[in-house]
Design a protein around this motif. Structure first.
Motif, PDB file in Angstrom:
ATOM      1  N   SER A 105      69.160 124.226  79.550  1.00  0.00           N
ATOM      2  CA  SER A 105      69.213 122.872  78.998  1.00  0.00           C
ATOM      3  C   SER A 105      67.959 122.677  78.154  1.00  0.00           C
ATOM      4  O   SER A 105      66.960 123.369  78.347  1.00  0.00           O
ATOM      5  N   THR A 152      64.643 120.628  76.482  1.00  0.00           N
ATOM      6  CA  THR A 152      63.639 119.600  76.788  1.00  0.00           C
ATOM      7  C   THR A 152      63.009 119.083  75.494  1.00  0.00           C
ATOM      8  O   THR A 152      61.837 118.730  75.466  1.00  0.00           O
ATOM      9  N   TYR A 189      71.432 118.276  85.226  1.00  0.00           N
ATOM     10  CA  TYR A 189      71.233 118.522  83.795  1.00  0.00           C
ATOM     11  C   TYR A 189      70.369 117.416  83.185  1.00  0.00           C
ATOM     12  O   TYR A 189      69.459 117.679  82.387  1.00  0.00           O
ATOM     13  N   GLN A 190      70.637 116.170  83.566  1.00  0.00           N
ATOM     14  CA  GLN A 190      69.853 115.039  83.075  1.00  0.00           C
ATOM     15  C   GLN A 190      68.404 115.132  83.547  1.00  0.00           C
ATOM     16  O   GLN A 190      67.474 114.861  82.779  1.00  0.00           O
ATOM     17  N   MET A 219      66.574 117.702  81.428  1.00  0.00           N
ATOM     18  CA  MET A 219      66.241 117.164  80.107  1.00  0.00           C
ATOM     19  C   MET A 219      65.041 116.232  80.165  1.00  0.00           C
ATOM     20  O   MET A 219      64.285 116.124  79.201  1.00  0.00           O
TER      21      MET A 219
END
Length: 769
Positions: free
Chosen positions: A589, A591, A641-642, A645
């Motif tokens: 994922s 950033t 996943y959130q 991030m």
């Protein structure tokens, strides 16, 4: 020879009649044009730096403010803090000119103060991440803080149009998680992979680390997070990529495939010229910062730092560590064809037009000269072990024509390979797409320059693809460039009815220049050694590109779950059926909501996902129970996943703690065990439609098949997937043939079955409602 003549701008000799000076006007003109272009770029960079330095304000507002302050001052109205008069004290006089200077300095002080406050407020706004966790579905309630935040963000966005790097100074730094939070997340992630005894042992190791050496290591990371722009990215680039000594080919580099539903021309030179031109226009957009930054939800910017190194960039091999070299400019590309390298000038007062570039490419295709000794397979050195390449580079390419030619390749904007085989796609013959992908992943082992930021590959039938080096940026950045390139023929007319590029050449383009090499016997030996290793790697890797056209994103949305989470659950189910057990799973994922952010790891194999998989393979759970378990697993995955991030991941934190421990020469049994676990299922989603250029309603066939990479573990799978449309998915599955535990073709069938079972599960659930 012609190329030797063009390589010398002027020469002189002393004869009995005096000085004899010869000038090559064409080369001197190129030098002159290069200088003019360089100064234009410097001025453009200066203007862009001013624009970005004051964003979200605008430098033109300074002149407006100066006019207002001057009007107030000369009308004898009070100016805030009486600034003009205070500045007049330090000026040599009180005449009109000095008063204007005082008004300007007053305006500048007020203006800079306001700009600084605005930038600080913008940074505070971008630190808010609550919006990520709120539902984006229509009709969903939005919290009051998010509503206020949205309004303020829209106000700031309305003031001034951002350029590519406008937000860089306002992006927040990546937050450093607490050690105890990381330990909690880690233990939760490994719970489904360990039995009770091993889990208790891991709990003990984590507790000892948290209460012991972890506190000391964390203090050093706190200092680094305060001092650096991003506490992860520099170490990640150095230790994960540049210090790696294994071959880049297959192990690190990745590839991307053409828009396979379109085939506007079968003429290789025409398609090459069009793609080259598109890349060059994208480079111009980056250089002038006219490219808009990628905005999530159209409001929140992603970091654009990685775009600086898309072009004119090469990874230089070293004995212990490599380095990334980026040049400010390059007016040429290098083209490889039938074992020969050509320098192609692509700028002559302006970027050459596609029809002009096609002339150059056709000249190369028509050139029947043979490769020089050692030239054909030279690039295999970039495919082999890094130390071997570094030694060969130092011994054989540090002087003479070899150094000049190598410099030409490494300083090129990018490298182009004109392949002598077609790139094919036929839904009835899937093996053709598999071969397409394998050819882009590794080619022959010596026909891609694996050190370059990317190599553009052109099939003999006009289809294209690329092979990209990974250390300089992540796949999402290259996907953005590729999206621009493959959509260009749909957005503008590039070819005539014969398949050639449209337009009439306005100038005679510079002839391609054949690069010269002096490859001695010991260098040829080094090339052959690298070729043996490259062939072993190529023969060991297998690739299957599975095209799923039964359903896509549209159906997943009907299930009211995240499409990415849905596909990750499908992979978990497929992997369990394939191997009979669960394993550590990697999903990348981004950033980039933070300055200089790159990636974080999401661990899709969770307590919730394993519970759902067990229900699917068992016979005791009802349809409703399976659906509820699937929704719970998807929600948990989406939350993970959130979190990743938003800087709440665990793997990058553990990685940095490990690096600090190595610097301090402290041994940590916990970190050593955690970071030695292999990722037997390594996955990544290729982003699609990052910009408005990919409009599938307007251009339904402009769909890329995505791209892929090699397996991370010797006994694992590498899986890259792309949600290409409402009813189309692509899975790029790789494995090593030497492993008896893996088979990409078998795994593709398991994915197909998992997706079919998930669809049937939803249909059965709806039928019972």
């Amino acid at each position: 020879m012609a190329e030797a003549h063009q390589a010398v701008a002027f020469s002189f000799a002393i004869t009995h009649e005096g000085w004899d000076v010869n000038f090559d006007r064409e080369v001197l003109d190129l030098v002159w044009q290069s200088g003019i272009r360089s100064w234009k770029k410097r001025l453009a960079r200066l203007q862009n730096n001013i624009h970005n330095g004051v964003y979200p304000g605008h430098w033109a507002s300074l002149w407006v403010l100066t006019s207002v302050v001057s009007a107030l001052h000369f009308s004898e109205y009070p100016v805030p803090l009486n600034l003009p008069n205070k500045f007049l004290v330090f000026l040599p006089g009180s005449g009109i000119i000095c008063q204007f200077i005082a008004c300007f300095l007053s305006s500048l002080s007020i203006w800079l103060t306001v700009i600084y406050i605005l930038r600080y407020i913008l940074r505070l706004l971008l630190m808010y991440k609550g919006w990520i966790y709120e539902s984006r579905a229509k009709g969903s309630d939005i919290s009051k803080p998010t509503k206020i935040w949205l309004s303020l963000i829209k106000i700031f966005s309305a003031w001034n149009s951002p350029s590519l790097y406008s937000y860089q100074g306002s992006l927040p730094r990546l937050p450093l998680p607490k050690v105890e939070d990381t330990m909690t997340r880690f233990l939760r992630s490994v719970r489904p992979l360990l039995d009770d005894q091993n889990y208790m042992r891991m709990e003990k190791l984590a507790d000892e680390f948290q209460k012991g050496i972890g506190k000391k290591l964390q203090r050093y990371l706190v200092l680094k997070s305060w001092w650096s722009s991003n506490y992860v990215s520099d170490w990640w680039e150095e230790y994960v990529y540049l210090r790696g000594r294994s071959p880049l080919m297959i192990n690190s580099n990745f590839y991307g495939i053409d828009a396979i539903l379109e085939h506007k021309t079968k003429i290789q030179a025409a398609r090459a010229a069009s793609a080259i031109y598109s890349f060059l226009t994208f480079r111009r957009l980056v250089e002038r910062q006219e490219l808009e930054p990628i905005m999530m939800q159209g409001l929140v910017p992603l970091c654009s730092w990685q775009y600086e190194r898309i072009f004119n960039t090469t990874r230089i091999p070293g004995i212990e560590t490599d380095k990334i070299m980026h040049w400010a400019d390059s007016n040429h590309i290098v083209v490889y064809h039938r074992g020969r390298y050509f320098k192609v000038i692509i700028y002559k007062g302006r970027i050459l037009k596609p029809c002009e570039i096609q002339i150059q490419i056709q000249q190369i295709l028509d050139d029947n000269s043979e490769p020089l000794v050692g030239e054909e397979k030279l690039a295999v050195l970039t495919a082999g072990e890094r130390t071997h390449w570094a030694n060969a580079r130092r011994q054989h390419f540090n002087r003479g024509v070899n150094k000049v030619s190598l410099d030409c390749i490494e300083k090129a904007a990018f490298v182009v390979t004109l392949d002598d085989i077609p790139y094919e796609f036929d839904i009835k013959h899937p093996e053709k797409l598999d071969y397409f992908g394998k050819n882009l992943l590794h080619g022959k082992g010596y026909d891609r320059w694996f050190d370059k930021s990317f190599t553009l590959c052109i099939g003999s039938n006009g289809r294209v693809g690329f092979n990209a080096e990974h250390s300089w940026a992540d796949a999402a950045v290259m996907s953005h460039v590729w999206e621009y390139v493959i959509t260009a023929p749909s957005h503008e007319q590039r070819y005539d009815e014969t398949g050639n590029t449209i337009g009439t050449p306005e100038i005679i383009p510079p002839n391609p220049i054949r690069l010269k090499w002096d490859i001695q016997e010991d260098c040829q030996t080094a090339i052959e050694q690298a070729l043996v290793l490259a062939n072993d790697l190529i023969n060991d890797v297998d690739l299957r590109i599975y095209v799923h056209d039964n359903y896509g994103k549209g159906f997943m949305k009907k299930c009211k779950v995240s499409p990415d989470a849905y596909l990750q659950m499908a992979l978990q189910l497929a992997y369990y059926r394939d191997s009979g057990k669960f394993n550590l799973t990697y999903e990348a994922s981004m950033t980039r909501l933070y300055r200089e952010g790159r990636t974080e790891t999401v661990r899709p194999c969770s307590i919730e996902s394993t519970a759902w998989v067990k229900a699917m393979v068992g016979d005791t759970s009802t349809t409703e129970e399976k659906v509820n378990l699937l929704k719970t697993a998807c929600q948990r995955h989406q939350l993970a996943y959130q979190d990743a991030m938003c800087g709440k991941g665990l793997d990058r934190h553990l990685f940095c703690l490990y690096v600090v421990s190595k610097y301090l020469e402290v041994d940590s049994p916990f970190l050593k065990e955690v970071l030695s676990e292999p990722w037997r299922l390594s996955t990544s989603q290729t982003p699609h439609g990052q910009t408005s250029r990919t409009d599938l309603k307007k251009y339904p066939n402009c769909i890329s098949a995505g791209g892929g990479f090699g397996p991370v573990a010797d006994d694992g799978y590498g899986v890259s997937y792309i949600i290409a449309g409402e009813d189309l998915l692509f899975f790029h599955i790789s494995n090593k043939k030497s492993s008896k535990l893996t088979d990409c073709h078998r795994f593709a069938k398991q994915i197909e079955q998992a997706l079919a079972d998930m669809k049937q599960l939803h249909l059965d659930y709806v039928a019972k409602q």
